[in-house]
Design a protein around this motif. Structure first.
Motif, PDB file in Angstrom:
ATOM      1  N   ASN A 267       0.821  -1.209   0.000  1.00 43.38           N
ATOM      2  CA  ASN A 267       0.000   0.000   0.000  1.00 43.38           C
ATOM      3  C   ASN A 267       0.857   1.262   0.000  1.00 43.38           C
ATOM      4  O   ASN A 267       0.545   2.244  -0.688  1.00 43.38           O
ATOM      5  CB  ASN A 267      -0.930   0.001   1.217  1.00 43.38           C
ATOM      6  CG  ASN A 267      -1.986  -1.081   1.144  1.00 43.38           C
ATOM      7  OD1 ASN A 267      -2.370  -1.507   0.067  1.00 43.38           O
ATOM      8  ND2 ASN A 267      -2.453  -1.532   2.299  1.00 43.38           N
ATOM      9  N   GLY A 268       1.931   1.232   0.773  1.00 40.67           N
ATOM     10  CA  GLY A 268       2.818   2.392   0.813  1.00 40.67           C
ATOM     11  C   GLY A 268       3.485   2.664  -0.517  1.00 40.67           C
ATOM     12  O   GLY A 268       3.590   3.817  -0.954  1.00 40.67           O
ATOM     13  N   MET A 269       3.928   1.609  -1.202  1.00 38.02           N
ATOM     14  CA  MET A 269       4.581   1.781  -2.496  1.00 38.02           C
ATOM     15  C   MET A 269       3.597   2.261  -3.553  1.00 38.02           C
ATOM     16  O   MET A 269       3.923   3.110  -4.382  1.00 38.02           O
ATOM     17  CB  MET A 269       5.227   0.462  -2.933  1.00 38.02           C
ATOM     18  CG  MET A 269       6.410   0.039  -2.076  1.00 38.02           C
ATOM     19  SD  MET A 269       7.790   1.207  -2.161  1.00 38.02           S
ATOM     20  CE  MET A 269       8.329   0.965  -3.850  1.00 38.02           C
ATOM     21  N   VAL A 270       2.369   1.736  -3.518  1.00 38.63           N
ATOM     22  CA  VAL A 270       1.345   2.199  -4.472  1.00 38.63           C
ATOM     23  C   VAL A 270       1.056   3.681  -4.262  1.00 38.63           C
ATOM     24  O   VAL A 270       0.965   4.461  -5.221  1.00 38.63           O
ATOM     25  CB  VAL A 270       0.058   1.365  -4.318  1.00 38.63           C
ATOM     26  CG1 VAL A 270      -1.107   2.026  -5.051  1.00 38.63           C
ATOM     27  CG2 VAL A 270       0.274  -0.047  -4.857  1.00 38.63           C
ATOM     28  N   ALA A 271       0.918   4.082  -3.006  1.00 42.52           N
ATOM     29  CA  ALA A 271       0.621   5.483  -2.700  1.00 42.52           C
ATOM     30  C   ALA A 271       1.760   6.394  -3.138  1.00 42.52           C
ATOM     31  O   ALA A 271       1.535   7.438  -3.774  1.00 42.52           O
ATOM     32  CB  ALA A 271       0.351   5.640  -1.206  1.00 42.52           C
ATOM     33  N   LEU A 272       2.998   6.019  -2.821  1.00 51.97           N
ATOM     34  CA  LEU A 272       4.130   6.868  -3.183  1.00 51.97           C
ATOM     35  C   LEU A 272       4.310   6.927  -4.694  1.00 51.97           C
ATOM     36  O   LEU A 272       4.620   7.987  -5.252  1.00 51.97           O
ATOM     37  CB  LEU A 272       5.409   6.350  -2.525  1.00 51.97           C
ATOM     38  CG  LEU A 272       6.628   7.266  -2.661  1.00 51.97           C
ATOM     39  CD1 LEU A 272       6.393   8.567  -1.906  1.00 51.97           C
ATOM     40  CD2 LEU A 272       7.888   6.585  -2.147  1.00 51.97           C
ATOM     41  N   PHE A 273       4.104   5.802  -5.380  1.00 58.13           N
ATOM     42  CA  PHE A 273       4.207   5.796  -6.840  1.00 58.13           C
ATOM     43  C   PHE A 273       3.156   6.716  -7.458  1.00 58.13           C
ATOM     44  O   PHE A 273       3.448   7.449  -8.413  1.00 58.13           O
ATOM     45  CB  PHE A 273       4.040   4.378  -7.378  1.00 58.13           C
ATOM     46  CG  PHE A 273       4.014   4.303  -8.886  1.00 58.13           C
ATOM     47  CD1 PHE A 273       5.185   4.311  -9.616  1.00 58.13           C
ATOM     48  CD2 PHE A 273       2.806   4.239  -9.567  1.00 58.13           C
ATOM     49  CE1 PHE A 273       5.161   4.258 -11.005  1.00 58.13           C
ATOM     50  CE2 PHE A 273       2.765   4.188 -10.942  1.00 58.13           C
ATOM     51  CZ  PHE A 273       3.953   4.185 -11.670  1.00 58.13           C
ATOM     52  N   SER A 274       1.948   6.690  -6.919  1.00 53.75           N
ATOM     53  CA  SER A 274       0.875   7.515  -7.462  1.00 53.75           C
ATOM     54  C   SER A 274       1.205   8.994  -7.338  1.00 53.75           C
ATOM     55  O   SER A 274       1.069   9.766  -8.292  1.00 53.75           O
ATOM     56  CB  SER A 274      -0.440   7.202  -6.752  1.00 53.75           C
ATOM     57  OG  SER A 274      -0.817   5.850  -6.927  1.00 53.75           O
ATOM     58  N   LEU A 275       1.660   9.414  -6.155  1.00 51.39           N
ATOM     59  CA  LEU A 275       2.011  10.814  -5.957  1.00 51.39           C
ATOM     60  C   LEU A 275       3.240  11.194  -6.777  1.00 51.39           C
ATOM     61  O   LEU A 275       3.276  12.262  -7.401  1.00 51.39           O
ATOM     62  CB  LEU A 275       2.268  11.091  -4.473  1.00 51.39           C
ATOM     63  CG  LEU A 275       1.061  11.530  -3.640  1.00 51.39           C
ATOM     64  CD1 LEU A 275       0.091  10.371  -3.440  1.00 51.39           C
ATOM     65  CD2 LEU A 275       1.506  12.081  -2.282  1.00 51.39           C
TER      66      LEU A 275
ATOM     67  N   LEU B 134       8.253  14.232  -0.983  1.00 46.64           N
ATOM     68  CA  LEU B 134       7.009  13.550  -0.633  1.00 46.64           C
ATOM     69  C   LEU B 134       7.277  12.426   0.359  1.00 46.64           C
ATOM     70  O   LEU B 134       8.315  11.757   0.293  1.00 46.64           O
ATOM     71  CB  LEU B 134       6.350  12.968  -1.888  1.00 46.64           C
ATOM     72  CG  LEU B 134       6.014  13.957  -3.006  1.00 46.64           C
ATOM     73  CD1 LEU B 134       5.622  13.201  -4.265  1.00 46.64           C
ATOM     74  CD2 LEU B 134       4.891  14.885  -2.574  1.00 46.64           C
ATOM     75  N   ALA B 135       6.332  12.225   1.259  1.00 49.73           N
ATOM     76  CA  ALA B 135       6.403  11.103   2.196  1.00 49.73           C
ATOM     77  C   ALA B 135       5.027  10.494   2.362  1.00 49.73           C
ATOM     78  O   ALA B 135       4.021  11.208   2.409  1.00 49.73           O
ATOM     79  CB  ALA B 135       6.952  11.551   3.548  1.00 49.73           C
ATOM     80  N   VAL B 136       4.990   9.171   2.442  1.00 53.54           N
ATOM     81  CA  VAL B 136       3.766   8.420   2.687  1.00 53.54           C
ATOM     82  C   VAL B 136       4.008   7.532   3.898  1.00 53.54           C
ATOM     83  O   VAL B 136       5.040   6.861   3.986  1.00 53.54           O
ATOM     84  CB  VAL B 136       3.385   7.561   1.466  1.00 53.54           C
ATOM     85  CG1 VAL B 136       2.246   6.611   1.819  1.00 53.54           C
ATOM     86  CG2 VAL B 136       3.009   8.436   0.287  1.00 53.54           C
ATOM     87  N   VAL B 137       3.081   7.527   4.840  1.00 50.05           N
ATOM     88  CA  VAL B 137       3.184   6.654   6.015  1.00 50.05           C
ATOM     89  C   VAL B 137       2.059   5.631   5.950  1.00 50.05           C
ATOM     90  O   VAL B 137       0.869   5.994   5.940  1.00 50.05           O
ATOM     91  CB  VAL B 137       3.106   7.461   7.325  1.00 50.05           C
ATOM     92  CG1 VAL B 137       3.236   6.517   8.520  1.00 50.05           C
ATOM     93  CG2 VAL B 137       4.203   8.513   7.365  1.00 50.05           C
ATOM     94  N   ALA B 138       2.436   4.350   5.882  1.00 49.08           N
ATOM     95  CA  ALA B 138       1.475   3.255   5.790  1.00 49.08           C
ATOM     96  C   ALA B 138       1.416   2.506   7.122  1.00 49.08           C
ATOM     97  O   ALA B 138       2.403   2.442   7.864  1.00 49.08           O
ATOM     98  CB  ALA B 138       1.855   2.293   4.669  1.00 49.08           C
TER      99      ALA B 138
END
Length: 389
Positions: free
Chosen positions: A54-62, A312-316
């Motif tokens: 989920n974290g990789m999908v979110a970061l890739f999208s952004l 950018l940072a995403v926290v999963a």
């Protein structure tokens, strides 16, 4: 004939039976502990796998949006311009501040910073295959005008294309609309509020002077890339202008995302030292707008043109809940995660940010979950590929 003693004809003794029961219970307890431990390990492993995915999908999208951001909007005339805009499907431009004034600038990225809580990050890009053609107005246009006279035939400006009308000198407001007519030989652009023109509503107040304003074509409305990312209740959400995902309510993209954070990377060189056509560089990170051009006003149009990159940072969060011992508090995670702690690039001071990972309404303590932070720095390549003033 062999006789069995009477003491042996009545089966196991009570002592032997009790020993057997104790051994069986010990074996059962050992087996249960093994199964419980294996199940906990399996759940943690699966939770960690989902957390990573989920974290990789979110970061890739952004990150993918960030790499395209600014296309068609990098001309100094419209980059950072306060833009008036109305959408019948409910999309709204991201707000920002210019000194003490609220504005809605056109820029590659707009960050709505919320301290330790999740940010809202918006990326803008056009899709004109003609390299964002422009026309100059030849007559004045009053507020709410539905026709703009231009200096040449509107070749390449197709019906339904998204247009930005902007003053050539900074300080005035811009207007984002759609072309409603389809005459390829005309020297006039019509932006009437027809049924199919979703951006031609509202009550714009921007006015434009002939030979002192331009019309930019950002391409078809169906492929316009205006995309806003946010987090709500542990879900990564997207609101966009695309035909399939445009509505007043955002759509869910990934689950178990508890926060997204972002920072602008500013090129703080000023005066003759700032030569964007020769390349931009990051000198300072900030989640808020700064006076990057040294004009005395933070967030003016020129400051938006000093943005060279975005961090950018995403926290999963893991799916599995780590249960504490009876009567004890969770200790799976004992401190809130910190992102942006490393210098990037080397020599540029980092601005660490503590992330609040507690999800509103979740009855489980945030300390009972595991978290993983994903970070990236994306260069806004379109910011450097701008025409000379």
């Amino acid at each position: 004939m062999i006789r069995t003693p009477a003491s042996r004809r009545h089966g196991f003794s009570l002592v032997e039976l009790m020993v057997s029961v104790v051994i069986g219970l010990l074996a059962l307890l050992f087996a249960l502990r093994m199964v419980g431990g294996a199940e906990q390990t399996r759940r943690s492993a699966l939770g960690g796998s989902d957390e990573m995915q989920n974290g990789m999908v979110a970061l890739f999208s952004l990150g993918n949006d960030a790499r395209s951001a600014g296309y068609g909007l990098n001309d100094p005339i419209i980059a950072g311009c306060n833009t008036q805009f109305s959408d019948t499907k409910g999309y709204q431009l991201a707000p920002a501040t210019r000194g003490t004034t609220d504005v809605t600038p056109l820029a590659p990225v707009v960050i709505e910073a919320h301290g330790a809580n999740p940010d809202r990050v918006t990326f803008y890009a056009g899709t004109s295959i003609g390299g964002t053609p422009t026309l100059r107005l030849t007559s004045d246009a009053a507020a709410g005008a539905t026709q703009f006279d231009v200096d040449r035939i509107v070749y390449g400006f197709n019906q339904g294309d998204v247009l930005v009308v902007a003053p050539e000198q900074p300080g005035g407001d811009c207007l984002l609309v759609q072309r409603s007519d389809s005459d390829p030989t005309a020297t006039r652009v019509t932006v009437a509020a027809d049924a199919g023109m979703r951006f031609n509503g509202g009550t714009p107040t921007a006015t434009f002077k002939g030979y002192a304003a331009r019309v930019f074509d950002l391409g078809p409305v169906g492929s316009l890339a205006f995309r806003s990312w946010s987090v709500a209740d542990g879900y990564l959400q997207l609101q966009a202008t695309g035909p399939d995902d445009a509505s007043a309510q955002p759509s869910t993209v990934a689950e178990d995302i508890v926060s997204i954070k972002a920072q602008y990377g500013f090129d703080t060189r000023t005066g003759s030292a700032f030569q964007p056509q020769n390349g931009l560089q990051v000198n300072q990170w900030s989640a808020a707008m700064i006076d990057a051009d040294g004009s005395g006003t933070a967030g003016d149009a020129a400051d938006w043109q000093h943005i060279a990159a975005v961090r950018l940072a995403v926290v999963a969060r893991s799916k599995a809940v780590e249960r504490p011992a009876a009567g004890a508090a969770c200790t799976t995670t004992t401190a809130q995660p910190v992102v942006f702690a490393d210098a990037a690039p080397v020599g540029v001071a980092a601005v660490p940010t503590t992330v609040n990972v507690a999800v509103t309404g979740d009855p489980v303590d945030w300390r009972c979950y595991r978290y993983r932070a994903f970070e990236t720095v994306v260069t806004l390549r379109n910011a450097g590929w701008r025409p000379n003033p």
